[in-house]
Design a protein around this motif. Structure first.
Motif, PDB file in Angstrom:
ATOM      1  N   THR A   1     116.378  63.933 137.397  1.00 52.56           N
ATOM      2  CA  THR A   1     115.954  65.274 137.820  1.00 52.56           C
ATOM      3  C   THR A   1     114.626  65.697 137.207  1.00 52.56           C
ATOM      4  OG1 THR A   1     117.260  66.239 136.025  1.00 52.56           O
ATOM      5  CG2 THR A   1     118.309  66.093 138.205  1.00 52.56           C
ATOM      6  N   LEU A   2     114.137  64.953 136.193  1.00 49.96           N
ATOM      7  CA  LEU A   2     112.894  65.330 135.520  1.00 49.96           C
ATOM      8  C   LEU A   2     111.683  65.016 136.402  1.00 49.96           C
ATOM      9  CD1 LEU A   2     113.500  64.161 131.837  1.00 49.96           C
ATOM     10  CD2 LEU A   2     113.677  66.464 132.771  1.00 49.96           C
ATOM     11  N   ASN A   3     110.852  66.026 136.634  1.00 52.09           N
ATOM     12  CA  ASN A   3     109.620  65.841 137.392  1.00 52.09           C
ATOM     13  C   ASN A   3     108.607  65.107 136.531  1.00 52.09           C
ATOM     14  OD1 ASN A   3     110.454  67.177 139.763  1.00 52.09           O
ATOM     15  ND2 ASN A   3     110.048  69.153 138.814  1.00 52.09           N
ATOM     16  N   HIS A   4     107.985  64.091 137.120  1.00 52.68           N
ATOM     17  CA  HIS A   4     107.021  63.262 136.387  1.00 52.68           C
ATOM     18  C   HIS A   4     105.995  62.676 137.358  1.00 52.68           C
ATOM     19  CE1 HIS A   4     109.994  60.483 137.959  1.00 52.68           C
ATOM     20  NE2 HIS A   4     109.087  59.513 137.848  1.00 52.68           N
ATOM     21  N   GLY A   5     104.914  62.182 136.815  1.00 53.51           N
ATOM     22  CA  GLY A   5     103.869  61.534 137.602  1.00 53.51           C
ATOM     23  C   GLY A   5     103.081  60.604 136.703  1.00 53.51           C
ATOM     24  N   ALA A   6     102.057  59.971 137.263  1.00 57.53           N
ATOM     25  CA  ALA A   6     101.200  59.078 136.483  1.00 57.53           C
ATOM     26  C   ALA A   6      99.750  59.499 136.664  1.00 57.53           C
ATOM     27  CB  ALA A   6     101.385  57.630 136.931  1.00 57.53           C
TER      28      ALA A   6
ATOM     29  N   CYS B   1      97.373  49.536 129.233  1.00 53.15           N
ATOM     30  CA  CYS B   1      96.132  49.799 129.966  1.00 53.15           C
ATOM     31  C   CYS B   1      95.545  51.130 129.505  1.00 53.15           C
ATOM     32  CB  CYS B   1      96.380  49.813 131.468  1.00 53.15           C
ATOM     33  SG  CYS B   1      97.366  51.186 132.041  1.00 53.15           S
ATOM     34  N   LYS B   2      94.314  51.368 129.900  1.00 57.28           N
ATOM     35  CA  LYS B   2      93.636  52.622 129.579  1.00 57.28           C
ATOM     36  C   LYS B   2      93.955  53.635 130.678  1.00 57.28           C
ATOM     37  CE  LYS B   2      89.084  54.505 128.581  1.00 57.28           C
ATOM     38  NZ  LYS B   2      87.646  54.258 128.637  1.00 57.28           N
ATOM     39  N   GLY B   3      94.289  54.854 130.269  1.00 57.54           N
ATOM     40  CA  GLY B   3      94.677  55.875 131.244  1.00 57.54           C
ATOM     41  C   GLY B   3      96.076  55.585 131.762  1.00 57.54           C
ATOM     42  N   GLY B   4      96.417  56.182 132.899  1.00 58.74           N
ATOM     43  CA  GLY B   4      97.692  55.916 133.535  1.00 58.74           C
ATOM     44  C   GLY B   4      98.898  56.487 132.823  1.00 58.74           C
ATOM     45  N   GLN B   5      98.699  57.487 131.958  1.00 56.01           N
ATOM     46  CA  GLN B   5      99.820  58.057 131.208  1.00 56.01           C
ATOM     47  C   GLN B   5     100.863  58.643 132.169  1.00 56.01           C
ATOM     48  OE1 GLN B   5      96.627  58.933 130.838  1.00 56.01           O
ATOM     49  NE2 GLN B   5      96.026  58.833 128.700  1.00 56.01           N
ATOM     50  N   THR B   6     102.120  58.448 131.788  1.00 53.39           N
ATOM     51  CA  THR B   6     103.213  59.103 132.502  1.00 53.39           C
ATOM     52  C   THR B   6     103.337  60.495 131.912  1.00 53.39           C
ATOM     53  OG1 THR B   6     104.334  56.986 132.783  1.00 53.39           O
ATOM     54  CG2 THR B   6     105.671  58.989 133.065  1.00 53.39           C
ATOM     55  N   HIS B   7     103.324  61.507 132.780  1.00 50.29           N
ATOM     56  CA  HIS B   7     103.423  62.878 132.279  1.00 50.29           C
ATOM     57  C   HIS B   7     104.600  63.571 132.941  1.00 50.29           C
ATOM     58  CE1 HIS B   7     101.431  64.669 135.900  1.00 50.29           C
ATOM     59  NE2 HIS B   7     100.926  63.454 135.960  1.00 50.29           N
ATOM     60  N   PHE B   8     105.258  64.377 132.143  1.00 52.97           N
ATOM     61  CA  PHE B   8     106.433  65.115 132.598  1.00 52.97           C
ATOM     62  C   PHE B   8     106.098  66.591 132.671  1.00 52.97           C
ATOM     63  CE2 PHE B   8     108.033  61.152 131.034  1.00 52.97           C
ATOM     64  CZ  PHE B   8     109.099  60.860 131.867  1.00 52.97           C
ATOM     65  N   GLU B   9     106.760  67.287 133.583  1.00 53.39           N
ATOM     66  CA  GLU B   9     106.528  68.721 133.765  1.00 53.39           C
ATOM     67  C   GLU B   9     106.772  69.493 132.473  1.00 53.39           C
ATOM     68  OE1 GLU B   9     107.142  70.834 137.899  1.00 53.39           O
ATOM     69  OE2 GLU B   9     108.986  70.844 136.725  1.00 53.39           O
ATOM     70  N   SER B  10     107.622  68.952 131.614  1.00 55.56           N
ATOM     71  CA  SER B  10     107.948  69.599 130.333  1.00 55.56           C
ATOM     72  C   SER B  10     106.786  69.539 129.339  1.00 55.56           C
ATOM     73  CB  SER B  10     109.170  68.919 129.721  1.00 55.56           C
ATOM     74  OG  SER B  10     108.867  67.562 129.418  1.00 55.56           O
ATOM     75  N   GLY B  11     105.749  68.733 129.655  1.00 56.79           N
ATOM     76  CA  GLY B  11     104.612  68.602 128.756  1.00 56.79           C
ATOM     77  C   GLY B  11     104.587  67.291 127.983  1.00 56.79           C
ATOM     78  N   VAL B  12     105.656  66.517 128.016  1.00 54.21           N
ATOM     79  CA  VAL B  12     105.688  65.229 127.345  1.00 54.21           C
ATOM     80  C   VAL B  12     104.760  64.264 128.088  1.00 54.21           C
ATOM     81  CG1 VAL B  12     107.148  63.239 126.761  1.00 54.21           C
ATOM     82  CG2 VAL B  12     108.028  65.555 126.468  1.00 54.21           C
ATOM     83  N   VAL B  13     103.944  63.520 127.336  1.00 52.74           N
ATOM     84  CA  VAL B  13     103.026  62.538 127.905  1.00 52.74           C
ATOM     85  C   VAL B  13     103.251  61.214 127.178  1.00 52.74           C
ATOM     86  CG1 VAL B  13     100.597  61.925 128.276  1.00 52.74           C
ATOM     87  CG2 VAL B  13     101.316  64.323 128.445  1.00 52.74           C
ATOM     88  N   CYS B  14     103.395  60.128 127.938  1.00 54.33           N
ATOM     89  CA  CYS B  14     103.636  58.805 127.361  1.00 54.33           C
ATOM     90  C   CYS B  14     102.543  57.849 127.809  1.00 54.33           C
ATOM     91  CB  CYS B  14     104.996  58.282 127.800  1.00 54.33           C
ATOM     92  SG  CYS B  14     106.365  59.359 127.296  1.00 54.33           S
ATOM     93  N   THR B  15     101.923  57.196 126.852  1.00 52.26           N
ATOM     94  CA  THR B  15     100.832  56.256 127.111  1.00 52.26           C
ATOM     95  C   THR B  15     101.395  54.879 127.448  1.00 52.26           C
ATOM     96  OG1 THR B  15      99.396  57.467 125.606  1.00 52.26           O
ATOM     97  CG2 THR B  15      98.777  55.190 126.084  1.00 52.26           C
ATOM     98  N   PRO B  16     100.879  54.221 128.491  1.00 51.82           N
ATOM     99  CA  PRO B  16     101.364  52.887 128.862  1.00 51.82           C
ATOM    100  C   PRO B  16     101.112  51.860 127.760  1.00 51.82           C
ATOM    101  CG  PRO B  16     100.024  53.812 130.620  1.00 51.82           C
ATOM    102  CD  PRO B  16      99.870  54.703 129.433  1.00 51.82           C
ATOM    103  N   LYS B  17     102.179  51.300 127.235  1.00 53.23           N
ATOM    104  CA  LYS B  17     102.093  50.265 126.213  1.00 53.23           C
ATOM    105  C   LYS B  17     103.115  49.192 126.568  1.00 53.23           C
ATOM    106  CE  LYS B  17     102.468  49.301 121.343  1.00 53.23           C
ATOM    107  NZ  LYS B  17     103.272  49.600 120.186  1.00 53.23           N
ATOM    108  N   LYS B  18     102.650  47.967 126.652  1.00 51.52           N
ATOM    109  CA  LYS B  18     103.531  46.858 127.026  1.00 51.52           C
ATOM    110  C   LYS B  18     104.791  46.868 126.164  1.00 51.52           C
ATOM    111  CE  LYS B  18     103.745  41.902 127.745  1.00 51.52           C
ATOM    112  NZ  LYS B  18     103.049  40.623 127.662  1.00 51.52           N
ATOM    113  N   ASN B  19     105.918  46.639 126.804  1.00 53.42           N
ATOM    114  CA  ASN B  19     107.259  46.559 126.200  1.00 53.42           C
ATOM    115  C   ASN B  19     107.900  47.923 125.979  1.00 53.42           C
ATOM    116  OD1 ASN B  19     106.910  43.728 126.045  1.00 53.42           O
ATOM    117  ND2 ASN B  19     106.033  43.917 124.003  1.00 53.42           N
ATOM    118  N   ASN B  20     107.200  49.024 126.207  1.00 56.54           N
ATOM    119  CA  ASN B  20     107.819  50.341 126.070  1.00 56.54           C
ATOM    120  C   ASN B  20     108.528  50.696 127.373  1.00 56.54           C
ATOM    121  OD1 ASN B  20     106.972  50.654 123.479  1.00 56.54           O
ATOM    122  ND2 ASN B  20     105.721  52.454 123.863  1.00 56.54           N
TER     123      ASN B  20
END
Length: 171
Positions: free
Chosen positions: A147-152, A121-140
């Motif tokens: 303990t890692l802080n994260h959000g969407a 989908c467009k947007g909705g990236q999972t982001h971690f407090e460490s700065g890592v950002v992951c884009t939603p892609k089917k099958n990933n």
């Protein structure tokens, strides 16, 4: 296939289309049963729907395709991190356009968490407090320490963002 390995056990793993499709099929079949969803007002989820713990919901417990897919996912994670694990919590989250999730962690419940993207989908990236950002892609599938802080971030797509979220504890 591991496509990225980050902060201590944060991995981005691609799983098979068949596993993802089995899980999506089950969610789409059972999400309209009000016994399977919860009120999200007490969660970190905004503008979406969420299942209860599907480990204890009859529709999902009795679905052999779904149970087989969960078993396959657990085997993948255990192979990846070389630790024997058991599921503690498994639920679905489906975000509407504008849906998001505030920063949180799962340390109070589990040792490891995973997020499986059930669609792209467009947007909705999972982001971690460490700065890592992951884009939603089917099958990933993201696997990380609880303990890692994260959000969407906000979903900007007309197609709802769908994820399976699992919490695992060391055996």
């Amino acid at each position: 296939m591991i496509t990225g390995l980050y902060d201590n056990f944060l991995a981005n793993v691609e799983i098979t289309e068949a596993i993802t499709n089995n899980i999506v099929e089950c969610w789409d079949k059972y999400k309209n049963n009000s016994n399977n969803t919860i009120d999200v007002s007490s969660t970190s989820t905004f503008d979406g729907i969420q299942s209860g713990n599907v480990l204890y919901l009859a529709d999902f417990e009795e679905d052999h395709k779904f149970q087989g897919a969960l078993k396959n996912i657990l085997e993948i994670v255990q192979h990846l991190i070389q630790i024997k694990l058991n599921y503690y919590w498994v639920h679905f989250v489906e975000y509407h356009s504008g849906g998001h999730q505030s920063i949180h962690n799962h340390a109070h419940n589990e040792d490891y968490s995973l997020i499986l993207y059930l669609n792209t989908c467009k947007g909705g990236q999972t982001h971690f407090e460490s700065g890592v950002v992951c884009t939603p892609k089917k099958n990933n599938m993201l696997v990380f320490q609880a303990t890692l802080n994260h959000g969407a971030r906000e979903t900007q797509s007309w197609d709802n963002k769908k994820v399976l979220v699992c919490g695992m504890r060391k055996s």
